[in-house]
Design a protein around this motif. Structure first.
Motif, PDB file in Angstrom:
ATOM      1  N   LYS A   1      38.936  60.039  35.419  1.00 50.58           N
ATOM      2  CA  LYS A   1      37.986  59.833  34.230  1.00 50.58           C
ATOM      3  C   LYS A   1      37.940  58.510  33.850  1.00 50.58           C
ATOM      4  N   LEU A   2      38.409  57.456  34.674  1.00 55.12           N
ATOM      5  CA  LEU A   2      38.363  56.015  34.319  1.00 55.12           C
ATOM      6  C   LEU A   2      37.621  55.278  35.394  1.00 55.12           C
ATOM      7  N   SER A   3      36.940  54.232  35.193  1.00 52.92           N
ATOM      8  CA  SER A   3      36.278  53.265  36.145  1.00 52.92           C
ATOM      9  C   SER A   3      37.288  52.724  36.978  1.00 52.92           C
ATOM     10  N   ILE A   4      38.419  52.538  36.607  1.00 50.49           N
ATOM     11  CA  ILE A   4      39.634  51.957  37.383  1.00 50.49           C
ATOM     12  C   ILE A   4      40.221  53.139  38.504  1.00 50.49           C
ATOM     13  N   ASP A   5      39.836  54.397  38.097  1.00 49.93           N
ATOM     14  CA  ASP A   5      40.172  55.351  39.027  1.00 49.93           C
ATOM     15  C   ASP A   5      39.225  55.311  40.212  1.00 49.93           C
ATOM     16  N   ALA A   6      38.095  55.220  39.946  1.00 53.95           N
ATOM     17  CA  ALA A   6      36.898  55.573  40.896  1.00 53.95           C
ATOM     18  C   ALA A   6      36.894  54.609  42.218  1.00 53.95           C
TER      19      ALA A   6
END
Length: 619
Positions: A298-303
């Protein structure tokens, strides 16, 4: 004249008032985000009471001693005044942390941790973003101010001017008893201390954020390193038979096209094909489009690790900011470099933003281009970085200088809060129905301009473009995008100019971690890799993600919610997109098969992540 009271009564009255405010703020959180919680019952608030008591217990242990310590100082008005104000300030700060998540919850789908509250990895942007937050969401500081004001005046009504003397034995017993009770409130009375995962025991699936409170999350994650447990659901051999991340690809002749991956900020499935994204909508009709595309976080840093390295986000902390951030990984940059590709990563925000430059280095990219490396017209948005249109044009020009074949990834920024677009485009795009829509439309325009420029280059027709959102946005209006399936639905498409085989609408469940093996298959590379995804040509049909301490698994038409110990729900998400009909006691065979697969998947992930075995050569 004020009636005298003993210090125990004074302290307990202050605690009770504080507890009432915590409960009131939770009720406010519910109404503020009511559309995300369509199914609740009394157990949500009963569980919430336990977590509120935990925070109040720990925060007020010292105040118990200061209130109840038997000494003549208790009769000193100056001492009591200082005690009042310190009690108010300390409890007020912790209490009002909850208001941060009134809005932030809509973005991340869970309560904020310590690293989120402190904006870990975003030191350059934080000043401007906080300013924008308080301007754009002015109701939050207003709520904080009103709450503190009421809390202050109601605390003032609990008079302390006249303290009744009590026997020292009574005072000591009161002190010891209250400290013990507060400690038990903080810890919880079970065999183990109360923890974040316990929230799933209260209320329906997807309500953990309502059960929890933000100060509890912050306290539990304060300077805490992510530490995965080795889980043994099965013997190693059996687990490998059920799910193995090792895949082999064998082809006769490589298809060494250039690869361009574009990660679109907040372009959730809810934001496309509704008039805001005419270019992307048109590109979908010319692409291999996954109707049922999913993000793995759910976060940019996960993507980024999911898309580039095929690593799912199955921890409470993102891989990039966890203590596993330096693990050996064998993602697209290293795999393609071994096959003669030049590799690069582009992100228009401040260098260091979300530690993307660090991850790019670990992942094996040759070059990183951020705001510092940007060359072009002045284009700073004042808060975040370079506007998408200009940075995408810079991207196109840079790609033309690279030796083919090349692999490059770009992460857009303009459709991120505070949703700033250039002054010259104000009023040019449809406002839509939510705050993000105008910036989505601008980014779609920037994407169109990029492809117009790319078409004129010698590398365009020899390139496969992969477009994916990083995650959904906070403003999906339809209920289907607010449960644990819809929260992850994003567009994913493969666009290969002049390749008719890559024009197709697939209904297969497809996720960001599937991009890596799919590209290897499309490029016809001969290799053996470790991936938690599967190729677009595979018969497998699973998606795995994680939120609020729940593992989510989609296989075919079914969605399973699993808390690490037991399954909580099974739904036919395609026939029942609002997840109203829990089939967990009706479809036992499907539930058992899905749970078995998910357990093996988690066991493999936790083992390999914790032991730094994410590559086939890891020791």
């Amino acid at each position: 004249m004020n009636s005298a009271k003993n210090t125990l009564t004074l302290f307990l009255q202050r605690l009770f008032l504080t507890l009432l405010f915590y409960q009131g703020i939770r009720i406010g959180f519910y109404f503020y985000n009511q559309s995300f919680f369509t199914d609740i019952d009394y157990s949500v608030f009963l569980g919430g009471l336990l977590f509120d008591l935990s925070v109040i217990g720990y925060v007020n242990l010292l105040f118990a001693i200061l209130h109840l310590y038997p000494s003549k100082i208790q009769e000193n008005k100056r001492y009591q005044k200082i005690l009042f104000y310190t009690f108010f300030i300390a409890n007020g700060i912790f209490m009002c942390l909850n208001f941060v998540d009134y809005e932030y919850f809509r973005f991340v789908g869970r309560r904020s941790s310590f690293s989120m509250i402190t904006a870990e990895g975003m030191s350059n942007e934080i000043g401007g973003l906080i300013q924008s937050y308080f301007v754009d969401y002015w109701q939050i500081p207003l709520l904080i101010g009103v709450t503190l004001l009421f809390y202050y005046f109601l605390l003032k009504t609990i008079k302390f001017q006249s303290i009744k003397k009590t026997p020292i034995s009574y005072s000591i017993l009161s002190l010891l008893g209250v400290v013990l009770i507060l400690f038990l409130m903080g810890r919880g009375v079970g065999r183990k201390p109360i923890s974040v995962v316990d929230a799933s025991n209260y209320g329906p699936i997807g309500t953990s954020a309502l059960v929890l409170n933000t100060p509890f999350m912050v306290m539990k994650t304060l300077n805490k390193k992510e530490s995965l447990k080795e889980i043994k659901y099965f013997k190693d051999e059996e687990a490998e038979r059920i799910f193995s991340p090792i895949q082999s690809f064998s082809h006769q002749k490589p298809n060494k096209k250039n690869v361009v991956v574009i990660i679109l900020e907040s372009f959730g499935r809810e934001n496309i094909q509704r008039g805001q994204t005419p270019f992307l909508d048109s590109l979908i009709t010319k692409s291999y489009f996954f109707e049922n595309g999913f993000a793995n976080g759910k976060l940019s840093i996960d993507a980024v690790p999911s898309t580039i390295s095929s690593i799912p986000s199955l921890m409470n902390k993102s891989l990039i900011s966890s203590n596993y951030s330096l693990n050996n990984i064998n993602g697209l940059p290293k795999i393609l470099k071994e096959n003669g590709y030049a590799t690069s990563f582009f992100h228009g925000a401040f260098n260091g933003s979300q530690n993307f430059d660090q991850y790019a280095n670990v992942a094996g990219f040759d070059q990183y281009y951020g705001k510092n490396e940007y060359e072009g017209p002045a284009s700073f948005d004042g808060k975040w970085g370079v506007f998408d249109e200009d940075f995408l044009q810079f991207f196109s020009k840079k790609l033309t200088t690279f030796k083919q074949p090349f692999f490059s990834t770009l992460f857009t920024i303009s459709s991120h809060a505070p949703f700033i677009i250039p002054e010259k485009y104000k009023g040019k795009f449809p406002k839509g129905t939510t705050e993000i829509h105008e910036s989505i439309a601008y980014s779609d325009h920037a994407l169109k301009k990029f492809f117009e420029a790319a078409k004129k280059t010698p590398w365009y027709n020899n390139t496969i473009f992969v477009l994916t959102a990083d995650h959904t946005s906070s403003t999906g209006e339809e209920s289907i995008y607010k449960n644990n399936v819809g929260k992850f639905r994003i567009p994913i498409l493969f666009f290969a100019p002049n390749d008719e085989k890559m024009v197709y609408k697939s209904t297969k469940n497809f996720q960001q971690i599937d991009i890596l093996p799919s590209l290897i298959d499309y490029l016809q590379l001969n290799t053996k890799i470790l991936t938690y995804g599967k190729s677009y040509q595979s018969d497998k049909d699973f998606v795995v993600n994680y939120i609020d301490n729940l593992y989510n698994l989609e296989i075919g038409d079914y969605y399973l919610a699993f808390d690490g110990t037991k399954s909580l729900g099974l739904f036919n998400w395609k026939a029942d997109p609002l997840l109203k009909n829990n089939l967990i006691n009706k479809e036992l065979k499907i539930k058992n098969e899905m749970e078995k697969f998910l357990k093996a998947y988690i066991q493999s992930f936790n083992h390999r992540m914790s032991q730094n075995k994410l590559t086939l050569t890891s020791k």
